[in-house]
Design a protein around this motif. Sequence first.
Motif, PDB file in Angstrom:
ATOM      1  N   LEU A 114     126.234 -60.608 -59.249  1.00  0.00           N
ATOM      2  CA  LEU A 114     125.176 -61.236 -58.465  1.00  0.00           C
ATOM      3  C   LEU A 114     125.199 -62.753 -58.539  1.00  0.00           C
ATOM      4  CD1 LEU A 114     122.209 -58.858 -59.394  1.00  0.00           C
ATOM      5  CD2 LEU A 114     123.696 -58.767 -57.390  1.00  0.00           C
ATOM      6  N   GLN A 115     125.875 -63.296 -59.528  1.00  0.00           N
ATOM      7  CA  GLN A 115     125.803 -64.742 -59.737  1.00  0.00           C
ATOM      8  C   GLN A 115     127.149 -65.413 -59.526  1.00  0.00           C
ATOM      9  OE1 GLN A 115     123.331 -66.140 -62.955  1.00  0.00           O
ATOM     10  NE2 GLN A 115     124.790 -67.727 -63.473  1.00  0.00           N
ATOM     11  N   GLN A 116     127.126 -66.478 -58.751  1.00  0.00           N
ATOM     12  CA  GLN A 116     128.330 -67.282 -58.577  1.00  0.00           C
ATOM     13  C   GLN A 116     128.674 -67.981 -59.900  1.00  0.00           C
ATOM     14  OE1 GLN A 116     129.215 -66.450 -55.794  1.00  0.00           O
ATOM     15  NE2 GLN A 116     127.997 -67.095 -54.073  1.00  0.00           N
ATOM     16  N   TRP A 117     129.940 -68.192 -60.136  1.00  0.00           N
ATOM     17  CA  TRP A 117     130.327 -68.897 -61.349  1.00  0.00           C
ATOM     18  C   TRP A 117     129.722 -70.297 -61.383  1.00  0.00           C
ATOM     19  CZ3 TRP A 117     132.515 -67.334 -65.790  1.00  0.00           C
ATOM     20  CH2 TRP A 117     132.816 -68.331 -66.717  1.00  0.00           C
ATOM     21  N   TYR A 118     129.653 -70.945 -60.226  1.00  0.00           N
ATOM     22  CA  TYR A 118     129.219 -72.346 -60.181  1.00  0.00           C
ATOM     23  C   TYR A 118     127.703 -72.511 -60.282  1.00  0.00           C
ATOM     24  CZ  TYR A 118     128.905 -70.980 -55.213  1.00  0.00           C
ATOM     25  OH  TYR A 118     128.643 -70.329 -54.039  1.00  0.00           O
ATOM     26  N   THR A 119     126.937 -71.412 -60.315  1.00  0.00           N
ATOM     27  CA  THR A 119     125.489 -71.534 -60.498  1.00  0.00           C
ATOM     28  C   THR A 119     125.212 -72.221 -61.825  1.00  0.00           C
ATOM     29  OG1 THR A 119     125.132 -69.520 -59.226  1.00  0.00           O
ATOM     30  CG2 THR A 119     123.320 -70.273 -60.611  1.00  0.00           C
ATOM     31  N   ALA A 120     124.311 -73.193 -61.800  1.00  0.00           N
ATOM     32  CA  ALA A 120     124.118 -74.068 -62.968  1.00  0.00           C
ATOM     33  C   ALA A 120     123.650 -73.320 -64.202  1.00  0.00           C
ATOM     34  CB  ALA A 120     123.127 -75.183 -62.618  1.00  0.00           C
ATOM     35  N   ILE A 121     122.758 -72.339 -64.029  1.00  0.00           N
ATOM     36  CA  ILE A 121     122.250 -71.629 -65.201  1.00  0.00           C
ATOM     37  C   ILE A 121     123.290 -70.653 -65.723  1.00  0.00           C
ATOM     38  CG2 ILE A 121     119.841 -71.850 -64.480  1.00  0.00           C
ATOM     39  CD1 ILE A 121     119.970 -68.914 -63.562  1.00  0.00           C
ATOM     40  N   SER A 163     124.560 -67.030 -67.565  1.00  0.00           N
ATOM     41  CA  SER A 163     124.262 -65.626 -67.295  1.00  0.00           C
ATOM     42  C   SER A 163     125.049 -64.753 -68.250  1.00  0.00           C
ATOM     43  CB  SER A 163     124.612 -65.250 -65.853  1.00  0.00           C
ATOM     44  OG  SER A 163     126.013 -65.054 -65.712  1.00  0.00           O
ATOM     45  N   ASN A 164     124.543 -63.537 -68.433  1.00  0.00           N
ATOM     46  CA  ASN A 164     125.266 -62.567 -69.252  1.00  0.00           C
ATOM     47  C   ASN A 164     126.701 -62.418 -68.781  1.00  0.00           C
ATOM     48  OD1 ASN A 164     122.809 -62.113 -70.489  1.00  0.00           O
ATOM     49  ND2 ASN A 164     122.887 -59.894 -70.283  1.00  0.00           N
ATOM     50  N   CYS A 165     126.865 -62.301 -67.461  1.00  0.00           N
ATOM     51  CA  CYS A 165     128.182 -61.978 -66.929  1.00  0.00           C
ATOM     52  C   CYS A 165     129.195 -63.089 -67.190  1.00  0.00           C
ATOM     53  CB  CYS A 165     128.081 -61.676 -65.439  1.00  0.00           C
ATOM     54  SG  CYS A 165     129.533 -60.834 -64.807  1.00  0.00           S
ATOM     55  N   LYS A 166     128.764 -64.329 -67.111  1.00  0.00           N
ATOM     56  CA  LYS A 166     129.675 -65.444 -67.391  1.00  0.00           C
ATOM     57  C   LYS A 166     130.090 -65.427 -68.858  1.00  0.00           C
ATOM     58  CE  LYS A 166     128.454 -69.421 -65.390  1.00  0.00           C
ATOM     59  NZ  LYS A 166     127.595 -70.476 -64.790  1.00  0.00           N
ATOM     60  N   ASN A 167     129.146 -65.130 -69.739  1.00  0.00           N
ATOM     61  CA  ASN A 167     129.489 -65.035 -71.166  1.00  0.00           C
ATOM     62  C   ASN A 167     130.432 -63.868 -71.439  1.00  0.00           C
ATOM     63  OD1 ASN A 167     126.306 -66.227 -71.563  1.00  0.00           O
ATOM     64  ND2 ASN A 167     127.935 -67.175 -72.727  1.00  0.00           N
ATOM     65  N   ASN A 218     121.377 -71.310 -44.374  1.00  0.00           N
ATOM     66  CA  ASN A 218     120.429 -71.997 -45.257  1.00  0.00           C
ATOM     67  C   ASN A 218     121.108 -72.972 -46.212  1.00  0.00           C
ATOM     68  OD1 ASN A 218     118.364 -70.508 -44.124  1.00  0.00           O
ATOM     69  ND2 ASN A 218     118.447 -68.900 -45.675  1.00  0.00           N
ATOM     70  N   GLY A 219     122.438 -72.906 -46.290  1.00  0.00           N
ATOM     71  CA  GLY A 219     123.145 -73.697 -47.294  1.00  0.00           C
ATOM     72  C   GLY A 219     123.882 -74.901 -46.742  1.00  0.00           C
ATOM     73  N   LYS A 220     123.494 -75.355 -45.572  1.00  0.00           N
ATOM     74  CA  LYS A 220     124.141 -76.541 -44.998  1.00  0.00           C
ATOM     75  C   LYS A 220     123.940 -77.727 -45.933  1.00  0.00           C
ATOM     76  CE  LYS A 220     123.648 -75.053 -40.177  1.00  0.00           C
ATOM     77  NZ  LYS A 220     122.972 -75.299 -38.884  1.00  0.00           N
ATOM     78  N   GLY A 221     125.024 -78.397 -46.242  1.00  0.00           N
ATOM     79  CA  GLY A 221     124.944 -79.523 -47.166  1.00  0.00           C
ATOM     80  C   GLY A 221     125.230 -79.153 -48.601  1.00  0.00           C
ATOM     81  N   ASP A 222     125.269 -77.865 -48.903  1.00  0.00           N
ATOM     82  CA  ASP A 222     125.600 -77.422 -50.256  1.00  0.00           C
ATOM     83  C   ASP A 222     127.123 -77.491 -50.417  1.00  0.00           C
ATOM     84  OD1 ASP A 222     126.311 -75.898 -52.540  1.00  0.00           O
ATOM     85  OD2 ASP A 222     124.498 -74.691 -52.366  1.00  0.00           O
ATOM     86  N   PRO A 223     127.611 -78.283 -51.373  1.00  0.00           N
ATOM     87  CA  PRO A 223     129.070 -78.432 -51.513  1.00  0.00           C
ATOM     88  C   PRO A 223     129.774 -77.128 -51.882  1.00  0.00           C
ATOM     89  CG  PRO A 223     127.912 -79.473 -53.350  1.00  0.00           C
ATOM     90  CD  PRO A 223     126.873 -79.121 -52.335  1.00  0.00           C
ATOM     91  N   HIS A 224     129.085 -76.245 -52.581  1.00  0.00           N
ATOM     92  CA  HIS A 224     129.707 -74.977 -52.959  1.00  0.00           C
ATOM     93  C   HIS A 224     129.863 -74.057 -51.747  1.00  0.00           C
ATOM     94  CE1 HIS A 224     129.569 -76.045 -57.147  1.00  0.00           C
ATOM     95  NE2 HIS A 224     128.269 -76.243 -57.095  1.00  0.00           N
ATOM     96  N   VAL A 225     128.850 -74.053 -50.885  1.00  0.00           N
ATOM     97  CA  VAL A 225     128.963 -73.283 -49.639  1.00  0.00           C
ATOM     98  C   VAL A 225     130.091 -73.849 -48.788  1.00  0.00           C
ATOM     99  CG1 VAL A 225     127.797 -72.703 -47.473  1.00  0.00           C
ATOM    100  CG2 VAL A 225     126.544 -72.553 -49.638  1.00  0.00           C
ATOM    101  N   GLN A 226     130.183 -75.168 -48.727  1.00  0.00           N
ATOM    102  CA  GLN A 226     131.243 -75.798 -47.952  1.00  0.00           C
ATOM    103  C   GLN A 226     132.614 -75.459 -48.519  1.00  0.00           C
ATOM    104  OE1 GLN A 226     130.821 -77.449 -44.955  1.00  0.00           O
ATOM    105  NE2 GLN A 226     133.053 -77.132 -44.956  1.00  0.00           N
ATOM    106  N   TYR A 227     132.710 -75.404 -49.848  1.00  0.00           N
ATOM    107  CA  TYR A 227     133.995 -75.051 -50.463  1.00  0.00           C
ATOM    108  C   TYR A 227     134.390 -73.630 -50.055  1.00  0.00           C
ATOM    109  CZ  TYR A 227     137.790 -75.060 -53.866  1.00  0.00           C
ATOM    110  OH  TYR A 227     139.030 -75.026 -54.456  1.00  0.00           O
ATOM    111  N   HIS A 228     133.419 -72.724 -50.088  1.00  0.00           N
ATOM    112  CA  HIS A 228     133.680 -71.363 -49.611  1.00  0.00           C
ATOM    113  C   HIS A 228     134.261 -71.402 -48.203  1.00  0.00           C
ATOM    114  CE1 HIS A 228     132.181 -68.002 -52.142  1.00  0.00           C
ATOM    115  NE2 HIS A 228     131.366 -68.901 -52.681  1.00  0.00           N
TER     116      HIS A 228
END
Length: 402
Positions: free
Chosen positions: A14-21, A23-27, A52-62
Amino acid sequence: MPLIQNRDIVIIGLQQWYTAIGSNCKNIAQEFARHNRVLYINAPLDRRTILNGKGDPHVQYHLDTKEKKVPSIVPISHNLWNFYPSVVLESINWLPSTRLFSWFNKRNNRKFADSIREAVTAMNFKDIILFNDNDIFRGYYLKELLQPERYVYYSRDYLLGVPYWQKHGQLLEPRHIAKADVAVANSLYLAEMLQQHNPASYYVGQGCDLQLFDAQIKHSVPADVPVGKGPVIGYVGALKSLRLDINILLKIAKERPQWQLVLVGPEDEDFLRSALHQLPNVHFTGKKDISVLPAYVQSFDVCINPQVLNTVTVGNYPLKIDEYLAMGKPVVATATKTMELFKDYVYLAATADYYVPLIEKAIAENTDQLTAARIQFAGTHTWENSVKAIYQAILNTSGHSL
């Protein structure tokens, strides 16, 4: 030696790696990568996210990966890579019929699987273990489509307590759990839920990164913690009425006006409007950087977790309990199935009426010996131990050999 090593593991969730917080899964991914090759898949974009993510650099990278402008596979560390799927999925949760939703969801899953297959081929991964971090829908058909050596479903939240997931997940999650080769959960409550649908279900515990919460490091008392005005009773974390019982906090503060109740974290609207703000012995510090949280915990005489019991919280593993205990602090918390794990180290309140007497008991009984026992117990909740339990659960499954 680890129970599973030199394997290729693909993780979706459920969580992108680049999400700042964190998560269990990243650990878990980082722990897997100590002895295996790991490809962590970011969730693919859907139409709504792009809108909804216009301007988000991570969305743009996708989006740039779709045009082959940037690499879709990005190294994170030794043995660990992050993959940006270039596909765009349709936003379909609004569909009223689960049967219709499932038809479109299978199309989404096929697109997602094709993208994952390209990455797996590029990485030369073989006989993969596919680990799904609670993604009910985007992972629903991936076992059939990707044919992994093992398909693992990991539950760490009761998603069906949230309307978004409940709408179609009420029917689909039990079916998803049932077809997994093995299902694992980080709480006893969730493990029991999994076992209702799949006998190959296991409790694997919760890992914690407690390096920051080191009781041996002495901190100065934060300026916004009242000193010399009576026992300090504290809570650290987001102040949300969905998860915390405001009435318990009111009861504590009103029944013991000589106690100072310190609440560290951002408030939702219910907390902002609550009567807690009119009480002179209740202190809100606002949101604080994680680096200063140990100083707050160390300044408390007793730490609390006045959790609301509802479908969202009942299965949760509260990480803050380990953080409190790692600092050696007495803890009073609402009794839940998961909190049974802590019963020898935490005072468990069956109802709101138990909180004040248990806090008094926690203050009266506190000793250096109990402090040391709490610290030692919290130290057993490592990611290494949790992943070892995941490995054992995978090896326990029949019909295949690893």
